[in-house]
Write a protein that holds these residues in place. Structure first.
Motif, PDB file in Angstrom:
ATOM      1  N   CYS A 177      68.331 -71.351  -2.094  1.00 41.49           N
ATOM      2  CA  CYS A 177      66.861 -71.367  -2.063  1.00 41.49           C
ATOM      3  C   CYS A 177      66.300 -72.189  -3.214  1.00 41.49           C
ATOM      4  N   TYR A 178      66.923 -72.095  -4.381  1.00 41.74           N
ATOM      5  CA  TYR A 178      66.478 -72.881  -5.536  1.00 41.74           C
ATOM      6  C   TYR A 178      66.627 -74.369  -5.238  1.00 41.74           C
ATOM      7  N   MET A 179      67.753 -74.740  -4.654  1.00 39.97           N
ATOM      8  CA  MET A 179      67.969 -76.141  -4.302  1.00 39.97           C
ATOM      9  C   MET A 179      66.937 -76.622  -3.283  1.00 39.97           C
ATOM     10  N   ALA A 180      66.636 -75.780  -2.305  1.00 40.00           N
ATOM     11  CA  ALA A 180      65.679 -76.163  -1.262  1.00 40.00           C
ATOM     12  C   ALA A 180      64.297 -76.438  -1.848  1.00 40.00           C
ATOM     13  N   LYS A 181      63.922 -75.685  -2.863  1.00 44.73           N
ATOM     14  CA  LYS A 181      62.608 -75.873  -3.483  1.00 44.73           C
ATOM     15  C   LYS A 181      62.539 -77.130  -4.354  1.00 44.73           C
ATOM     16  N   LYS A 182      63.704 -77.590  -4.820  1.00 36.07           N
ATOM     17  CA  LYS A 182      63.743 -78.749  -5.702  1.00 36.07           C
ATOM     18  C   LYS A 182      64.042 -80.049  -4.957  1.00 36.07           C
ATOM     19  N   CYS A 183      64.875 -79.968  -3.930  1.00 37.87           N
ATOM     20  CA  CYS A 183      65.319 -81.167  -3.194  1.00 37.87           C
ATOM     21  C   CYS A 183      64.570 -81.249  -1.867  1.00 37.87           C
ATOM     22  N   LEU A 184      63.333 -81.669  -1.946  1.00 36.11           N
ATOM     23  CA  LEU A 184      62.455 -81.647  -0.770  1.00 36.11           C
ATOM     24  C   LEU A 184      62.759 -82.755   0.236  1.00 36.11           C
ATOM     25  N   LYS A 185      63.580 -83.739  -0.167  1.00 35.78           N
ATOM     26  CA  LYS A 185      63.864 -84.881   0.707  1.00 35.78           C
ATOM     27  C   LYS A 185      65.151 -84.714   1.509  1.00 35.78           C
ATOM     28  N   LEU A 186      65.727 -83.520   1.487  1.00 32.18           N
ATOM     29  CA  LEU A 186      66.981 -83.298   2.210  1.00 32.18           C
ATOM     30  C   LEU A 186      66.813 -83.585   3.703  1.00 32.18           C
ATOM     31  N   ARG A 187      67.743 -84.398   4.235  1.00 32.11           N
ATOM     32  CA  ARG A 187      67.745 -84.687   5.668  1.00 32.11           C
ATOM     33  C   ARG A 187      68.979 -84.108   6.363  1.00 32.11           C
ATOM     34  N   SER A 188      70.040 -83.917   5.581  1.00 32.09           N
ATOM     35  CA  SER A 188      71.273 -83.382   6.165  1.00 32.09           C
ATOM     36  C   SER A 188      71.853 -82.336   5.221  1.00 32.09           C
ATOM     37  N   LEU A 189      72.184 -81.162   5.771  1.00 27.08           N
ATOM     38  CA  LEU A 189      72.671 -80.050   4.950  1.00 27.08           C
ATOM     39  C   LEU A 189      73.708 -79.265   5.725  1.00 27.08           C
ATOM     40  N   SER A 190      74.848 -79.005   5.067  1.00 24.95           N
ATOM     41  CA  SER A 190      75.857 -78.123   5.658  1.00 24.95           C
ATOM     42  C   SER A 190      76.059 -76.910   4.764  1.00 24.95           C
ATOM     43  N   LEU A 191      75.809 -75.735   5.343  1.00 25.62           N
ATOM     44  CA  LEU A 191      76.042 -74.456   4.671  1.00 25.62           C
ATOM     45  C   LEU A 191      77.165 -73.701   5.368  1.00 25.62           C
ATOM     46  N   ALA A 192      77.965 -74.402   6.134  1.00 23.27           N
ATOM     47  CA  ALA A 192      78.947 -73.781   7.025  1.00 23.27           C
ATOM     48  C   ALA A 192      79.992 -72.962   6.268  1.00 23.27           C
ATOM     49  N   VAL A 193      80.551 -72.009   6.998  1.00 19.91           N
ATOM     50  CA  VAL A 193      81.681 -71.195   6.539  1.00 19.91           C
ATOM     51  C   VAL A 193      81.359 -70.499   5.216  1.00 19.91           C
ATOM     52  N   ASN A 194      80.217 -69.861   5.173  1.00 20.72           N
ATOM     53  CA  ASN A 194      79.822 -69.098   3.982  1.00 20.72           C
ATOM     54  C   ASN A 194      79.136 -67.813   4.442  1.00 20.72           C
ATOM     55  N   ALA A 195      79.860 -66.708   4.298  1.00 18.59           N
ATOM     56  CA  ALA A 195      79.338 -65.422   4.773  1.00 18.59           C
ATOM     57  C   ALA A 195      78.192 -64.907   3.919  1.00 18.59           C
ATOM     58  N   ASN A 196      77.929 -65.547   2.774  1.00  9.38           N
ATOM     59  CA  ASN A 196      76.827 -65.120   1.907  1.00  9.38           C
ATOM     60  C   ASN A 196      75.471 -65.649   2.374  1.00  9.38           C
ATOM     61  N   VAL A 197      75.491 -66.669   3.227  1.00  9.14           N
ATOM     62  CA  VAL A 197      74.246 -67.295   3.666  1.00  9.14           C
ATOM     63  C   VAL A 197      73.535 -66.396   4.673  1.00  9.14           C
ATOM     64  N   THR A 198      72.243 -66.140   4.420  1.00 11.01           N
ATOM     65  CA  THR A 198      71.449 -65.302   5.321  1.00 11.01           C
ATOM     66  C   THR A 198      70.205 -66.060   5.777  1.00 11.01           C
ATOM     67  N   ASP A 199      69.361 -65.349   6.523  1.00 14.10           N
ATOM     68  CA  ASP A 199      68.097 -65.940   6.980  1.00 14.10           C
ATOM     69  C   ASP A 199      67.257 -66.446   5.817  1.00 14.10           C
ATOM     70  N   GLU A 200      67.377 -65.816   4.665  1.00 12.70           N
ATOM     71  CA  GLU A 200      66.571 -66.214   3.515  1.00 12.70           C
ATOM     72  C   GLU A 200      66.810 -67.679   3.151  1.00 12.70           C
ATOM     73  N   SER A 201      68.063 -68.099   3.119  1.00 16.63           N
ATOM     74  CA  SER A 201      68.392 -69.491   2.792  1.00 16.63           C
ATOM     75  C   SER A 201      67.844 -70.444   3.854  1.00 16.63           C
ATOM     76  N   VAL A 202      68.088 -70.127   5.109  1.00 19.91           N
ATOM     77  CA  VAL A 202      67.678 -71.019   6.205  1.00 19.91           C
ATOM     78  C   VAL A 202      66.156 -71.162   6.237  1.00 19.91           C
ATOM     79  N   GLU A 203      65.435 -70.078   6.043  1.00 19.38           N
ATOM     80  CA  GLU A 203      63.972 -70.139   6.070  1.00 19.38           C
ATOM     81  C   GLU A 203      63.429 -70.938   4.886  1.00 19.38           C
TER      82      GLU A 203
END
Length: 293
Positions: free
Chosen positions: A179-205
């Motif tokens: 979430c911290y990265m998402a707030k700082k890197c606003l120009k992201l066009r491609s992102l892989s969060l795959a294979v991480n059981a810690n990732v929840t709806d909070e990150s995606v939103e």
């Protein structure tokens, strides 16, 4: 004429201007493994290849990484200060911070770095990239389990222009860092969060609401992601082109269907098509079903 012909036959490739002709117009088209072989031909060829390596903008070891001694890597890049792209994705057997940090420190114009699967590195390499390469656009960290929250936050603080990052299987990372990265890197066009059981709806939103230009998102195997965040993604990311949700068992067709109608490529087939495929496997042929009924 005979004398002129003899002069022409005596012309050697090394007689051509090195920095004006050989380096920018010939050597740049040769694979790295051929350049390494050329170094062994003679002292002059060794000097020529060193001139090329000191001025090359792209250094890709993906095809020969396992066979390159780490001493050779250090030697090849010791004079280079103009790299734009560095790929070490097949160098997991030997590359460590000791070899990489000097290269990163003297190449502040790097725009693309791929350290995927480099298990011998530590968070110090990622911090060095974030501090030295402020123009970084693309970063590969897949299967680098040494990536932690602090090093990712450092990256976000210093590389706000980042356009793509692959943090597949970086299992130390949790929602707070993403979430911290998402707030700082606003120009992201491609992102892989795959294979991480810690990732929840909070990150995606958070990614959806901050990175409105997102085009590709990989959530493969993110078991805690649900329909709620996929609906948020559909609402806030009009440029989305590709979504991977295979093995996301809590994501159903109710949230995917609006994206399909926008022609977003999704790696999971609609339920009816999946049922037909299974039926074909069982029966050995595909039954005719009128889908327009």
């Amino acid at each position: 004429m005979d004398e002129e012909a003899q002069m022409q036959t005596r012309c050697h490739i090394l007689d051509l201007p090195w920095e004006d002709v050989l380096v920018p117009h010939i050597l740049c088209f040769l694979p790295l493994q051929h350049l390494v072989s050329l170094q062994r031909v003679s002292r002059q060829f060794h000097s020529l290849i060193q001139v090329y390596l000191a001025n090359c903008r792209t250094f890709d070891l993906s095809s020969i990484g396992p066979s390159v001694p780490k001493e050779a890597f250090c030697s090849m890049l010791k004079d280079n200060k103009v790299l734009h792209s560095l790929c070490l994705s097949s160098c997991s057997d030997w590359v460590t911070d000791k070899e990489l940090l000097p290269v990163i420190g003297q190449n502040q114009h790097l725009q693309r770095v791929d350290m995927s699967s480099c298990v011998g590195l530590t968070r110090h390499s990622l911090v060095a990239v974030s501090l030295s390469c402020m123009h970084l656009l693309h970063l590969g960290l897949a299967h680098c389990e040494w990536v932690d929250s602090l090093s990712l936050r450092s990256l976000a603080d210093h590389c706000g222009g980042l356009q793509s990052i692959n943090i597949t299987a970086c299992r130390q990372l949790k929602d707070d860092a993403i979430c911290y990265m998402a707030k700082k890197c606003l120009k992201l066009r491609s992102l892989s969060l795959a294979v991480n059981a810690n990732v929840t709806d909070e990150s995606v939103e958070e990614v959806a609401k901050n990175c409105r230009g997102l085009e590709q998102l990989d959530l493969t195997g993110c078991l805690r992601v649900r329909n709620q965040s996929i609906r948020t993604l559909a609402e806030y990311c009009p440029k989305l082109q590709s979504l991977k949700v295979n093995h996301c068992h809590n994501v159903t067709e109710s949230s995917l269907d609006p994206l399909r109608k926008r022609n977003v490529v999704i790696d999971v087939e609609p339920p009816l098509q999946r049922a037909l495929v299974l039926l074909q496997d069982v029966l050995g042929f595909a039954p005719f079903i009128n889908l327009q009924i």
